[in-house]
Scaffold this motif. Structure first.
Motif, short mmCIF file in Angstrom:
data_model
loop_
_atom_site.label_atom_id
_atom_site.label_comp_id
_atom_site.label_asym_id
_atom_site.label_seq_id
_atom_site.Cartn_x
_atom_site.Cartn_y
_atom_site.Cartn_z
N ASN A 404 -36.94 34.15 98.63
CA ASN A 404 -36.81 35.46 97.99
C ASN A 404 -35.35 35.90 97.91
N LEU A 405 -34.60 35.65 98.97
CA LEU A 405 -33.19 36.06 98.98
C LEU A 405 -32.39 35.25 97.97
N LEU A 406 -32.71 33.97 97.83
CA LEU A 406 -32.00 33.14 96.85
C LEU A 406 -32.25 33.63 95.42
N ALA A 407 -33.44 34.18 95.18
CA ALA A 407 -33.74 34.69 93.85
C ALA A 407 -32.83 35.84 93.47
N ASP A 408 -32.42 36.64 94.45
CA ASP A 408 -31.57 37.80 94.18
C ASP A 408 -30.12 37.59 94.63
N GLY A 409 -29.86 36.50 95.32
CA GLY A 409 -28.52 36.27 95.85
C GLY A 409 -28.01 34.87 95.54
N LYS A 410 -27.70 34.64 94.28
CA LYS A 410 -27.21 33.31 93.89
C LYS A 410 -25.91 32.95 94.63
N HIS A 411 -25.22 33.98 95.14
CA HIS A 411 -23.98 33.72 95.88
C HIS A 411 -24.23 32.97 97.19
N ILE A 412 -25.49 32.95 97.62
CA ILE A 412 -25.81 32.26 98.88
C ILE A 412 -25.88 30.75 98.67
N LEU A 413 -26.14 30.31 97.43
CA LEU A 413 -26.36 28.89 97.16
C LEU A 413 -25.22 27.98 97.60
N PRO A 414 -23.97 28.27 97.22
CA PRO A 414 -22.88 27.37 97.64
C PRO A 414 -22.79 27.24 99.15
N ARG A 415 -23.00 28.33 99.83
CA ARG A 415 -22.94 28.32 101.30
C ARG A 415 -23.99 27.38 101.88
N LEU A 416 -25.21 27.45 101.36
CA LEU A 416 -26.29 26.62 101.89
C LEU A 416 -26.18 25.17 101.43
N SER A 417 -25.77 24.96 100.19
CA SER A 417 -25.75 23.59 99.65
C SER A 417 -24.69 22.72 100.31
N HIS A 418 -23.67 23.32 100.90
CA HIS A 418 -22.63 22.54 101.60
C HIS A 418 -22.91 22.43 103.09
N ASP A 419 -24.06 22.93 103.50
CA ASP A 419 -24.43 22.88 104.92
C ASP A 419 -25.56 21.88 105.09
N LEU A 420 -25.21 20.62 105.36
CA LEU A 420 -26.22 19.57 105.43
C LEU A 420 -27.26 19.80 106.54
N PRO A 421 -26.89 20.37 107.70
CA PRO A 421 -27.93 20.66 108.70
C PRO A 421 -29.02 21.60 108.17
N ILE A 422 -28.66 22.50 107.25
CA ILE A 422 -29.67 23.37 106.64
C ILE A 422 -30.65 22.54 105.82
N LEU A 423 -30.12 21.66 104.98
CA LEU A 423 -30.99 20.81 104.16
C LEU A 423 -31.85 19.91 105.04
N GLU A 424 -31.25 19.39 106.09
CA GLU A 424 -31.99 18.55 107.04
C GLU A 424 -33.13 19.34 107.68
N GLY A 425 -32.83 20.57 108.09
CA GLY A 425 -33.84 21.41 108.71
C GLY A 425 -34.97 21.76 107.75
N LEU A 426 -34.62 21.99 106.48
CA LEU A 426 -35.65 22.31 105.49
C LEU A 426 -36.59 21.14 105.27
N PHE A 427 -36.06 19.93 105.19
CA PHE A 427 -36.92 18.76 105.07
C PHE A 427 -37.82 18.60 106.30
N ASP A 428 -37.28 18.94 107.47
CA ASP A 428 -38.09 18.84 108.70
C ASP A 428 -39.25 19.85 108.71
N ILE A 429 -39.10 20.94 107.95
CA ILE A 429 -40.14 21.96 107.89
C ILE A 429 -41.30 21.53 106.99
N LEU A 430 -41.06 20.58 106.09
CA LEU A 430 -42.09 20.17 105.13
C LEU A 430 -43.46 19.91 105.78
#
Length: 551
Positions: A404-430
């Motif tokens: 929901n926050l990404l839908a209204d806060g596109k400015h958050i995307l660069p911060r998250l996309s360069h944080d590989l532990p975030i992406l790793e954690g998201l895959f672990d949540i699947l």
């Protein structure tokens, strides 16, 4: 790039006021995914967190005197109480569970209770010498010998034992029955309860009176009469400024009940002053009492469940700091998890996350929330937790909020996309949200944004190497998730169609990255000492799977 798949807003139906249960709020669920729109789915010790500037010098505030439970236990230990042991045990149990008795212990509508008995119980609560006592006597006739059991009269009971408590507790249970509640309303119970709230100094008696009123308010047919009663609204709102946790819990329960009723707007308007709304947020943000926290959050959830109430109260609540208060409360609970490695109030954290999830489904709230660095940091910290099985129940809410926050806060995307532990954690949540369709959809909405951003990684950068290593390590999770959610085309819903588009975009982004990496590695050949044949084979398998996956 970076667009967020989302769902049309679906608000859960408002919960019915419950007389006798303390069940947790129902989960918010998404209705379905809409393409590139906003993702939406919609006692203790009585102490408080100390907070600078709150109630004097920021000292931790304690309820003065004994807690209701201690008062109850002290009364039972006094000599001279002519009650058999079984009755003592029942009284002790009643004092601790009210108003949450198991349904098997409560009267249902088919239970016959002599009306004169109910009326006699109301009589026992009459404050001596009050106008309501005279009015009651005029209506019911001269009272029998009762002043030994009246609120302010002489008493043969032990000094520490308020004799009206037992009668009040019985009325509290009886008020859960609609016929009994109607009988009470016809026999001046509101006048008696209000008189007690004005004159009694006993927090326990106040709690009982508010508890009876809370049960009365659960009957929709009685709410209008309750709301129109002279002086009742102001008296109840005044109870928010007490410091007794049990009284505050019952006040919130009553307010939540009337805000779910047809009289909700008049009550919402009574709560409008900034002083009152600030007090509500201060209580929720500072109490250490889990029951009070639950009732406070349930009250706030009721505000955003009822559109008429939302129109009156939501913006004033945001103005006095609703978002900051709930984010700080969430951060405090997560800090406990980090510091202690366990949750002392896991139910509290669940309530807070569910409420923030509800807020993130509202346009006027999600925009403010997406600008909160503290909230983003807290969500990131949960996603990055190494052992997510300890917080499985929270992962669904976290991904919904983040989407929901990404839908209204596109400015958050660069911060998250360069944080590989975030992406790793998201895959672990699947695998943790595999059975929650809405949470899984939200998670893939986040992944499609981050994977799309990853297509721009420089071929020669170490980031590409790390990104490919992450994908190879999570290939099994990705494959298991996709294979376990295959559905026949004839069974596709509109939601499934939109999700298919998101999955196609995600797999396309993975293919783009893998093709780039394989081409770069193949061109180096044996010159690349870090490359093994097994790694290259695994990369080709991942690429082939993504290219050939039949959506």
């Amino acid at each position: 790039q970076g667009q967020v798949l989302s769902v049309p807003l679906l608000r859960r139906p408002p919960q019915k006021a419950a007389c006798t249960s303390c069940s947790s709020p129902a989960r918010f669920h998404l209705a379905g995914i809409g393409e590139f729109a906003n993702l939406r789915r919609t006692g203790c010790n009585g102490s408080w967190r100390s907070k600078e500037g709150a109630l004097g010098e920021g000292e931790a505030v304690q309820d003065e005197g004994e807690s209701p439970q201690e008062r109850e236990e002290a009364g039972e230990q006094e000599d001279g109480v002519a009650v058999v042991e079984e009755e003592e045990e029942e009284e002790e149990e009643a004092a601790t569970h009210l108003p949450f008795a198991p349904s098997s212990e409560l009267l249902d509508d088919s239970t016959t209770v002599d009306p004169s008995y109910t009326i006699s119980l109301i009589r026992q609560l009459l404050p001596c010498g009050s106008n309501v006592e005279k009015e009651f006597s005029a209506k019911q006739g001269a009272p029998e010998e009762k002043h030994a059991n009246s609120v302010n009269g002489g008493s043969a009971q032990p000094e520490d034992k308020d004799p009206c408590e037992e009668c009040g507790c019985i009325l509290w249970d009886l008020a859960a029955s609609k016929p009994q509640a109607e009988l009470m309303m016809n026999n001046l119970v509101l006048e008696v309860l209000l008189a007690n709230l004005h004159v009694t100094q006993s927090p326990r008696v106040k709690e009982i009176c508010l508890g009876i009123m809370g049960n009365l308010a659960c009957h929709e047919s009685l709410v209008n009469a309750i709301s129109l009663h002279n002086g009742l609204t102001a008296t109840v709102v005044d109870q928010l400024f007490l410091d007794d946790s049990a009284c505050l819990s019952e006040t919130f329960r009553f307010l939540a009940a009337v805000l779910r009723s047809g009289a909700s707007v008049s009550w919402a308007e009574a709560l409008l002053p900034d002083e009152i709304l600030s007090r509500v947020l201060w209580i929720v943000g500072n109490t250490l009492n889990s029951t009070l926290l639950e009732k406070g959050i349930d009250f706030l959830s009721t505000v955003i469940d009822n559109q008429d109430v939302t129109a009156v109260l939501l913006q004033p609540l945001i103005k006095v700091g609703l978002i900051d208060h709930v984010v700080s409360l969430l951060a405090s609970e997560i800090e406990k998890l980090s510091d202690e490695g366990k949750l002392d109030r896991s139910t509290s954290l669940d309530l807070i996350l569910n409420f923030i999830e509800e807020l993130s489904a509202i346009d006027s709230c999600s925009g403010v929330m997406s600008s909160s660095d503290q909230l983003i940091q807290v969500l990131e910290s949960i996603v990055k937790l190494p052992d997510k099985f300890e917080v499985t129940s929270y992962c669904a809410s976290v991904v919904i909020i983040l989407a929901n926050l990404l839908a209204d806060g596109k400015h958050i995307l660069p911060r998250l996309s360069h944080d590989l532990p975030i992406l790793e954690g998201l895959f672990d949540i699947l695998p943790l949200v595999s059975d929650d369709k809405q949470a899984r959809n939200a998670l893939w909405c986040i992944l499609v944004c981050l994977l799309a951003q990853a297509q721009g990684i420089d071929t020669d950068s170490s980031s590409l190497e790390q990104f490919v290593s992450l994908l190879l390590g999570r290939f099994t999770l990705i494959k298991d998730d996709l294979e376990s959610h295959r559905i026949g085309k004839q069974e596709w819903s509109a939601e499934d169609t939109y999700l298919k588009h998101g999955l196609s975009t995600s797999l396309g982004a993975i293919c783009c990255v893998m093709e780039k990496w394989i081409e770069e590695k193949s061109s180096r050949g044996e010159d690349d000492s870090s490359l093994t044949e097994n790694t290259l084979d695994n990369a080709r398998k991942l690429l082939s799977y993504c290219q050939n996956y039949d959506l």
